[in-house]
Design an enzyme around this catalytic site. Sequence first.
Site, PDB file in Angstrom:
ATOM      1  N   GLN A 113       0.702  -0.929   0.065  1.00  0.00           N
ATOM      2  CA  GLN A 113       0.099   0.073   0.076  1.00  0.00           C
ATOM      3  C   GLN A 113       0.876   1.210   0.072  1.00  0.00           C
ATOM      4  O   GLN A 113       1.720   1.455   0.867  1.00  0.00           O
ATOM      5  CB  GLN A 113      -0.780  -0.087   1.142  1.00  0.00           C
ATOM      6  CG  GLN A 113      -1.804   1.096   1.135  1.00  0.00           C
ATOM      7  CD  GLN A 113      -2.563   1.172   2.507  1.00  0.00           C
ATOM      8  OE1 GLN A 113      -2.088   1.408   3.488  1.00  0.00           O
ATOM      9  NE2 GLN A 113      -3.950   1.021   2.469  1.00  0.00           N
ATOM     10  N   TYR A 183      -6.016  11.017   3.751  1.00  0.00           N
ATOM     11  CA  TYR A 183      -4.732  10.941   3.574  1.00  0.00           C
ATOM     12  C   TYR A 183      -4.586  12.051   2.327  1.00  0.00           C
ATOM     13  O   TYR A 183      -5.423  12.621   1.991  1.00  0.00           O
ATOM     14  CB  TYR A 183      -4.035   9.814   3.132  1.00  0.00           C
ATOM     15  CG  TYR A 183      -3.923   8.645   4.503  1.00  0.00           C
ATOM     16  CD1 TYR A 183      -4.862   8.787   5.473  1.00  0.00           C
ATOM     17  CD2 TYR A 183      -2.875   7.860   4.245  1.00  0.00           C
ATOM     18  CE1 TYR A 183      -4.577   7.914   6.600  1.00  0.00           C
ATOM     19  CE2 TYR A 183      -2.523   6.950   5.435  1.00  0.00           C
ATOM     20  CZ  TYR A 183      -3.556   6.974   6.652  1.00  0.00           C
ATOM     21  OH  TYR A 183      -3.198   6.110   7.565  1.00  0.00           O
ATOM     22  N   ARG A 359     -10.090  -7.388   9.997  1.00  0.00           N
ATOM     23  CA  ARG A 359     -10.103  -7.659  11.567  1.00  0.00           C
ATOM     24  C   ARG A 359     -10.268  -9.276  11.600  1.00  0.00           C
ATOM     25  O   ARG A 359      -9.775  -9.874  12.628  1.00  0.00           O
ATOM     26  CB  ARG A 359     -11.347  -7.027  12.095  1.00  0.00           C
ATOM     27  CG  ARG A 359     -10.751  -5.396  12.447  1.00  0.00           C
ATOM     28  CD  ARG A 359     -11.967  -4.728  12.903  1.00  0.00           C
ATOM     29  NE  ARG A 359     -13.048  -4.553  12.005  1.00  0.00           N
ATOM     30  CZ  ARG A 359     -14.194  -3.901  11.966  1.00  0.00           C
ATOM     31  NH1 ARG A 359     -14.584  -3.474  13.264  1.00  0.00           N
ATOM     32  NH2 ARG A 359     -14.869  -3.739  11.030  1.00  0.00           N
TER      33      ARG A 359
END
Length: 418
Positions: A113, A183, A359
């Site tokens: 990423q 971001y 998760r």
Amino acid sequence: MSTDDRRGQHAARRPAPDPLSPVRLGPVTLRNRVIKAATYEGLSHRARVTQDLVDFHVGYAKGGVGMTTVAYCAVAREGRTDRHQLYWTDESLPGMRALTDAVHAEGAAVSAQIGHGGPVAEPRGNKAPALSPSRFLHKQSMSVAHQIDHAGIARVTEAHAEAARRAIATGFDAIEVHLGHNYLISSFLSPKVNKRDDEYGGSLTNRARFARDTLRAIRDAVGDRIAIIVKMNMDDGVPGGFWLDEAIPVAQWIEADGTADALEMTAGSSLLNPMYLFKGDAPIEEFAAVMPQPIRTGVKLVGKRFIREYPYRDAFLLEDARQIRAAVSMPMILLGGITDRASMDLAMREGFEYVAMGRALLREPDLVNRIADEPATPSLCIHCNKCMPTNFTGTRCVLVDRTTTRSSGWGKPESYVG
């Protein structure tokens, strides 16, 4: 092709594929359609790969994912959200190669990423100002992000292209370009954060310019030598922010530009509403415990205003992502609440080519293998989100004791690899 035509095209597709079957993603073949989502590991040290970071991703490769995602590999020093975070220095490259080799040895692909933290970056640790489309006061960290100028935009654009080249050189199969969570590039898309009056502000065409130019620079730099995934917000989760009505045309522009091999839609703002993406419990006490003073006291006192709680349900981003799916023909990854075979199959029926799990895999790295053996296997993740504060000390599920498998050298130079 109209939206209705695309919807009809997806409805007329072959029967939904097996999510555990092999699939192409750009130039790479994945052994199945399950991608370990990018979850910041907190296991690098001084921008170097550690053995724990390698072990973290090898665990998911052994556990059966088609591809694991290394997060987060900043394209510039000042773009890091943590002072130990990876970025593409000469010193980091041998470790990155060691990591990709180790993942490949287990039969999985590996993605990096890439992106720039922008106003979410950590200026104190980076010893450099955070950057933003417009001057921005980050109330939680009590720091100011400075407006990036045209030279800075050009520098960061080229830094993305160089990161993609270095990803190829170190053996990555894919890059995931971060256009989400406010971001830097995501903050340009957001009218809440972007108050510019030049060619990068105002209209959606202008606010999307940085994103499109950066993706074009990446594609021009690497061609089809590596898969390019774009992770983009559908909804910032704040009033006046970037929302689905603007995400749809931006997705269509990216498809028309030919600068991505797949889209992964996300939501929320690390800057303004971090829990909007995750859904489930808001572990305020746990967040406060890992914060320095005086931020710790502030989180305890007013944390509920910033760390909000949203109800969890499986496939919780599907309703919005379905609208992007209807508007474009390019491959898509469904993220958000993918926990079991039923949610994987749902994604396939809805026309998504891949799923991303986060998760649920933190709790059970071998969940994909177990689902392959027994499709009715449930996820043990309870969405307490207590894993989130652990990214300061090594991201993990707090309900599972894996301390015995963590190398004793974590956070020390002798734990570096490569």
